[in-house]
Write a protein that holds these residues in place. Structure first.
Motif, mmCIF file in Angstrom:
data_model
loop_
_atom_site.group_PDB
_atom_site.id
_atom_site.type_symbol
_atom_site.label_atom_id
_atom_site.label_comp_id
_atom_site.label_asym_id
_atom_site.label_seq_id
_atom_site.Cartn_x
_atom_site.Cartn_y
_atom_site.Cartn_z
ATOM 1 N N ILE A 1 -2.197 4.655 7.408
ATOM 2 C CA ILE A 1 -1.223 3.839 8.118
ATOM 3 C C ILE A 1 -0.271 4.790 8.843
ATOM 4 C CG2 ILE A 1 0.607 2.107 7.874
ATOM 5 C CD1 ILE A 1 -0.735 1.400 5.122
ATOM 6 N N THR A 2 -0.016 4.523 10.125
ATOM 7 C CA THR A 2 0.885 5.356 10.925
ATOM 8 C C THR A 2 2.140 4.556 11.243
ATOM 9 O OG1 THR A 2 -1.034 6.428 11.924
ATOM 10 C CG2 THR A 2 1.089 6.731 13.032
ATOM 11 N N LYS B 186 0.833 -1.210 0.000
ATOM 12 C CA LYS B 186 0.000 0.000 0.000
ATOM 13 C C LYS B 186 0.865 1.256 0.000
ATOM 14 C CE LYS B 186 -4.103 -1.667 -0.165
ATOM 15 N NZ LYS B 186 -4.987 -1.356 -1.290
ATOM 16 N N ILE B 187 1.964 1.230 0.758
ATOM 17 C CA ILE B 187 2.854 2.393 0.835
ATOM 18 C C ILE B 187 3.518 2.637 -0.516
ATOM 19 C CG2 ILE B 187 4.978 3.252 1.896
ATOM 20 C CD1 ILE B 187 4.069 1.620 4.439
ATOM 21 N N LYS B 188 3.843 1.569 -1.248
ATOM 22 C CA LYS B 188 4.491 1.697 -2.552
ATOM 23 C C LYS B 188 3.522 2.082 -3.666
ATOM 24 C CE LYS B 188 6.450 -2.371 -2.806
ATOM 25 N NZ LYS B 188 7.314 -3.498 -3.190
ATOM 26 N N ILE C 24 2.627 1.502 13.652
ATOM 27 C CA ILE C 24 1.936 1.700 14.923
ATOM 28 C C ILE C 24 0.488 1.255 14.815
ATOM 29 C CG2 ILE C 24 1.215 3.416 16.617
ATOM 30 C CD1 ILE C 24 3.707 5.063 15.649
ATOM 31 N N THR C 25 -0.207 1.746 13.795
ATOM 32 C CA THR C 25 -1.609 1.393 13.624
ATOM 33 C C THR C 25 -2.042 1.742 12.215
ATOM 34 O OG1 THR C 25 -3.812 1.558 14.630
ATOM 35 C CG2 THR C 25 -2.567 3.619 14.396
ATOM 36 N N ALA C 26 -3.240 1.341 11.886
ATOM 37 C CA ALA C 26 -3.858 1.691 10.606
ATOM 38 C C ALA C 26 -5.364 1.751 10.824
ATOM 39 C CB ALA C 26 -3.519 0.666 9.539
ATOM 40 N N TRP D 174 5.326 8.944 10.315
ATOM 41 C CA TRP D 174 4.915 9.011 8.921
ATOM 42 C C TRP D 174 3.439 8.654 8.873
ATOM 43 C CZ3 TRP D 174 8.017 10.847 5.250
ATOM 44 C CH2 TRP D 174 9.394 10.741 5.397
ATOM 45 N N TYR D 175 2.684 9.320 8.024
ATOM 46 C CA TYR D 175 1.271 9.021 7.808
ATOM 47 C C TYR D 175 1.073 8.756 6.327
ATOM 48 C CZ TYR D 175 0.702 10.884 12.476
ATOM 49 O OH TYR D 175 0.822 11.098 13.823
ATOM 50 N N ILE D 176 0.558 7.576 6.017
ATOM 51 C CA ILE D 176 0.330 7.193 4.637
ATOM 52 C C ILE D 176 -1.172 7.028 4.437
ATOM 53 C CG2 ILE D 176 0.746 5.464 2.854
ATOM 54 C CD1 ILE D 176 3.015 5.699 5.886
ATOM 55 N N THR D 177 -1.728 7.810 3.521
ATOM 56 C CA THR D 177 -3.145 7.705 3.193
ATOM 57 C C THR D 177 -3.254 7.107 1.803
ATOM 58 O OG1 THR D 177 -3.577 9.678 4.522
ATOM 59 C CG2 THR D 177 -5.308 8.977 2.997
#
Length: 77
Positions: A61-62, A37-39, A71-73, A52-55
């Motif tokens: 995703i944190t 998902k991050i990629k 940490i969490t999503a 970092w926060y990835i939307t």
């Protein structure tokens, strides 16, 4: 930079369960799922303070910026 350190992503056993529950995932490889998902081309990556926060694709995703711990999503509405 987060993308150049994706091989360092990890989380705790409780983190795996929390992420799986929050996102209603049906996979045993939660870290691999997050890595993909991050990629993704449509992922928005921002850094605020120590995280970092990835939307992407309706979820956020944190990740800790120093240890690369997921940490969490959560689902985003």
């Amino acid at each position: 930079m987060l993308l150049s350190n994706l091989d360092q992503l990890h989380t705790t056993n409780l983190g795996v369960e929390r992420i799986r529950k929050n996102l209603r995932l049906d996979t045993d490889d939660v870290i691999g799922w997050c890595r993909e998902k991050i990629k993704a081309a449509n992922a928005s990556i921002t850094r605020k303070g120590k995280n970092w926060y990835i939307t992407v694709d309706g979820c956020e995703i944190t990740i800790n910026a120093h240890s690369y711990t997921i940490i969490t999503a959560h689902r985003r509405t």
